[in-house]
Design an enzyme around this catalytic site. Sequence first.
Site, PDB file in Angstrom:
ATOM      1  N   ASN A  71      -9.955   5.995   6.838  1.00 14.02           N
ATOM      2  CA  ASN A  71     -11.420   5.972   6.991  1.00 14.02           C
ATOM      3  C   ASN A  71     -11.914   4.540   6.833  1.00 14.02           C
ATOM      4  O   ASN A  71     -11.117   3.613   6.634  1.00 14.02           O
ATOM      5  CB  ASN A  71     -12.082   6.925   5.984  1.00 14.02           C
ATOM      6  CG  ASN A  71     -11.760   6.529   4.559  1.00 14.02           C
ATOM      7  OD1 ASN A  71     -12.198   5.491   4.075  1.00 14.02           O
ATOM      8  ND2 ASN A  71     -10.957   7.343   3.879  1.00 14.02           N
TER       9      ASN A  71
ATOM     10  N   ASP B 155      -8.693  13.906   2.454  1.00 17.24           N
ATOM     11  CA  ASP B 155      -8.546  15.270   1.933  1.00 17.24           C
ATOM     12  C   ASP B 155      -7.259  15.916   2.433  1.00 17.24           C
ATOM     13  O   ASP B 155      -6.698  16.782   1.775  1.00 17.24           O
ATOM     14  CB  ASP B 155      -9.751  16.124   2.363  1.00 17.24           C
ATOM     15  CG  ASP B 155     -11.020  15.687   1.629  1.00 17.24           C
ATOM     16  OD1 ASP B 155     -10.913  15.398   0.419  1.00 17.24           O
ATOM     17  OD2 ASP B 155     -12.088  15.606   2.267  1.00 17.24           O
TER      18      ASP B 155
ATOM     19  N   LYS C  99       8.100   6.741  16.510  1.00 19.38           N
ATOM     20  CA  LYS C  99       6.812   6.746  17.218  1.00 19.38           C
ATOM     21  C   LYS C  99       6.737   7.951  18.165  1.00 19.38           C
ATOM     22  O   LYS C  99       7.683   8.174  18.946  1.00 19.38           O
ATOM     23  CB  LYS C  99       6.661   5.434  17.988  1.00 19.38           C
ATOM     24  CG  LYS C  99       5.297   5.265  18.590  1.00 19.38           C
ATOM     25  CD  LYS C  99       5.173   3.925  19.291  1.00 19.38           C
ATOM     26  CE  LYS C  99       3.868   3.908  20.071  1.00 19.38           C
ATOM     27  NZ  LYS C  99       3.801   2.798  21.000  1.00 19.38           N
TER      28      LYS C  99
ATOM     29  N   PRO D 138      -3.695  16.340  -3.148  1.00 23.26           N
ATOM     30  CA  PRO D 138      -4.179  16.688  -4.495  1.00 23.26           C
ATOM     31  C   PRO D 138      -5.545  16.052  -4.747  1.00 23.26           C
ATOM     32  O   PRO D 138      -5.814  14.954  -4.259  1.00 23.26           O
ATOM     33  CB  PRO D 138      -3.119  16.084  -5.437  1.00 23.26           C
ATOM     34  CG  PRO D 138      -2.296  15.168  -4.609  1.00 23.26           C
ATOM     35  CD  PRO D 138      -2.475  15.536  -3.165  1.00 23.26           C
TER      36      PRO D 138
ATOM     37  N   LYS E 247     -15.875  19.629  -9.594  1.00 26.08           N
ATOM     38  CA  LYS E 247     -14.815  18.801 -10.189  1.00 26.08           C
ATOM     39  C   LYS E 247     -14.929  18.746 -11.713  1.00 26.08           C
ATOM     40  O   LYS E 247     -14.131  18.090 -12.379  1.00 26.08           O
ATOM     41  CB  LYS E 247     -14.852  17.387  -9.586  1.00 26.08           C
ATOM     42  CG  LYS E 247     -14.388  17.369  -8.118  1.00 26.08           C
ATOM     43  CD  LYS E 247     -14.599  16.025  -7.447  1.00 26.08           C
ATOM     44  CE  LYS E 247     -14.460  16.132  -5.934  1.00 26.08           C
ATOM     45  NZ  LYS E 247     -13.142  15.777  -5.414  1.00 26.08           N
TER      46      LYS E 247
HETATM   47  O1  PMT Z   1     -15.352   0.876   0.052  1.00 24.54           O
HETATM   48  P1  PMT Z   1     -16.766   0.640   0.573  1.00 24.54           P
HETATM   49  O2  PMT Z   1     -16.772   0.209   2.010  1.00 24.54           O
HETATM   50  O3  PMT Z   1     -17.550  -0.283  -0.313  1.00 24.54           O
HETATM   51  O4  PMT Z   1     -17.493   2.049   0.564  1.00 24.54           O
HETATM   52  C1  PMT Z   1     -17.743   2.685  -0.667  1.00 24.54           C
HETATM   53  C2  PMT Z   1     -17.692   4.221  -0.529  1.00 24.54           C
HETATM   54  C3  PMT Z   1     -18.749   4.699   0.432  1.00 24.54           C
HETATM   55  C4  PMT Z   1     -16.306   4.657  -0.049  1.00 24.54           C
HETATM   56  C5  PMT Z   1     -17.934   4.764  -1.980  1.00 24.54           C
HETATM   57  O5  PMT Z   1     -19.195   4.335  -2.420  1.00 24.54           O
HETATM   58  C6  PMT Z   1     -17.900   6.301  -2.006  1.00 24.54           C
HETATM   59  O6  PMT Z   1     -18.898   6.966  -1.831  1.00 24.54           O
HETATM   60  N1  PMT Z   1     -16.681   6.887  -2.292  1.00 24.54           N
HETATM   61  C7  PMT Z   1     -16.479   8.329  -2.309  1.00 24.54           C
HETATM   62  C8  PMT Z   1     -16.306   8.866  -0.912  1.00 24.54           C
HETATM   63  C9  PMT Z   1     -16.370  10.391  -0.866  1.00 24.54           C
HETATM   64  O7  PMT Z   1     -17.342  10.947  -0.419  1.00 24.54           O
HETATM   65  O8  PMT Z   1     -15.400  10.994  -1.398  1.00 24.54           O
HETATM   66  P2  PMT Z   1     -15.189  12.612  -1.446  1.00 24.54           P
HETATM   67  O9  PMT Z   1     -16.458  13.336  -1.252  1.00 24.54           O
HETATM   68  O10 PMT Z   1     -14.082  12.928  -0.532  1.00 24.54           O
HETATM   69  O11 PMT Z   1     -14.707  12.810  -2.932  1.00 24.54           O
HETATM   70  C10 PMT Z   1     -15.567  12.962  -4.046  1.00 24.54           C
HETATM   71  C11 PMT Z   1     -14.929  12.290  -5.239  1.00 24.54           C
HETATM   72  O12 PMT Z   1     -13.620  12.851  -5.489  1.00 24.54           O
HETATM   73  C12 PMT Z   1     -14.722  10.813  -5.084  1.00 24.54           C
HETATM   74  O13 PMT Z   1     -14.948  10.235  -6.342  1.00 24.54           O
HETATM   75  C13 PMT Z   1     -13.256  10.671  -4.671  1.00 24.54           C
HETATM   76  O14 PMT Z   1     -12.688   9.431  -5.081  1.00 24.54           O
HETATM   77  C14 PMT Z   1     -12.621  11.837  -5.423  1.00 24.54           C
HETATM   78  N2  PMT Z   1     -11.447  12.420  -4.726  1.00 24.54           N
HETATM   79  C15 PMT Z   1     -11.592  13.006  -3.511  1.00 24.54           C
HETATM   80  C16 PMT Z   1     -10.506  13.586  -2.892  1.00 24.54           C
HETATM   81  C17 PMT Z   1      -9.252  13.515  -3.520  1.00 24.54           C
HETATM   82  N3  PMT Z   1      -8.177  14.055  -2.968  1.00 24.54           N
HETATM   83  N4  PMT Z   1      -9.132  12.926  -4.710  1.00 24.54           N
HETATM   84  C18 PMT Z   1     -10.205  12.380  -5.317  1.00 24.54           C
HETATM   85  O15 PMT Z   1     -10.083  11.801  -6.422  1.00 24.54           O
END
Ligand code: PMT
Length: 397
Positions: free
Chosen positions: A209, A278, A288, A305, A341
């Site tokens: 991403n 995810d 390839k 996970p 979470k």
């Molecule tokens: O890196 P930049 O360009 O500065 O951008 C910053 C950002 C937009 C990436 C950051 O500010 C941000 O919002 N990060 C979270 C992105 C997100 O929406 O993640 P999520 O909704 O998939 O997950 C929610 C939370 O669970 C997050 O804290 C993530 O780190 C955590 N997570 C998610 C999935 C996973 N398998 N393990 C996790 O720990």
Amino acid sequence: MELNGKRVALGVTGGIAAYKAAELVRLLIKQGASVQVTMTEAATHFVTAVTFQALSGQRVFSDQWDPRVANNMAHIDLSRRADVLLIAPASADFIAKVAHGLADDLLSTLSLARDCPLLVAPAMNRQMWENPATQRNVATLRGDGVVILGPDCGEQACGESGAGRMLEAADIVDDLIAFFQPKPLIGKKLLLTAGPTFEAIDPVRGITNLSSGKMGFAVARAAREAGAEVTLVCGPVSQEVPRGIRRIDVTSALQMHAEVMKCAASQDIFVAVAAVADYRPKAAAPHKIKKDGGGAPAIELVINPDILAEVAALPAPPLCVGFAAESRNLADYAQKKRVAKKIPLIVGNLIDDGFGGDENTLVLYDQSGATPLPRGAKIELARALVGHIAKLLAAHR
Ligand code: PMT
């Protein structure tokens, strides 16, 4: 402009690193500081006062009997007007003088007659630095509350290599900015994730991403400035980590998960800023994938996970903070993620604001509602977030 309004009295002593002090003045001014330079007589043999005068836009002093000072009290005036006295470079001889309270020239006199903090960036040959006398003097200064910046290790002007090089000007500026920040996380360990993950499809392709890592690196820097011992686990990014932060590079979500779980239980705080994939391909193709004319290949995905949820479920978890980037319904989706979470705080940002840029708009969501942080530079927002986390931690324990 992170030093806006700060008045820096800069002392330059005699050594080849004096040339780096010219760059230091330029960078300090660029950050909004006003800089008043005082040189020792020895320093004037390496760089002229005119150089510093041109860069700082202020008169430069080196003589305590300077007739330009009406009452001959330059030593008091120069230090009284400053927020900080910074000596860079500081020679072994000058460090010895300050450690023993000598005041036989203008700079040593104003080091003694001051009511502002003193920061010292040593610069000398490695044997001079390692000499027990210098080490005793440095220990004395530390004991007196003087902040020692560096020195660095590496190649020296004399052709030798070792400890004693003055820090680069940019590093000294970073340390000075950090010096002025509050220190609510001293003695605390903070672990965080940052950047994207990359889930391999084959040796050259993958699912990832647009996270640049900037937000996470800003949180790491702000936490370090606040006094925390910081470990940063980051996906593939091109950001440079600030000095003093332990960095662990990973590629995939599984690697990020493994590195986080190795040390999460011993942390006080865990901040998950990473945009973790995810899903990942069930198995990466060993070679390839070729177009064989049979249409697009089907890629089977499996769930990665959830690192944050797993850390939050530890028997004695650190204080857990998540991030949520959403394209709509920010409050609703962020709060749902926080509850799912089982974490006390989640930081919401809109995708258009958060990804890639140097600025962001954040909203902090906890069980009592929302606290918006106005749009600003990621480092400013990170400092506000770290301040908020420190308050939560104090209330929590
Ligand atoms: O890196 P930049 O360009 O500065 O951008 C910053 C950002 C937009 C990436 C950051 O500010 C941000 O919002 N990060 C979270 C992105 C997100 O929406 O993640 P999520 O909704 O998939 O997950 C929610 C939370 O669970 C997050 O804290 C993530 O780190 C955590 N997570 C998610 C999935 C996973 N398998 N393990 C996790 O720990």
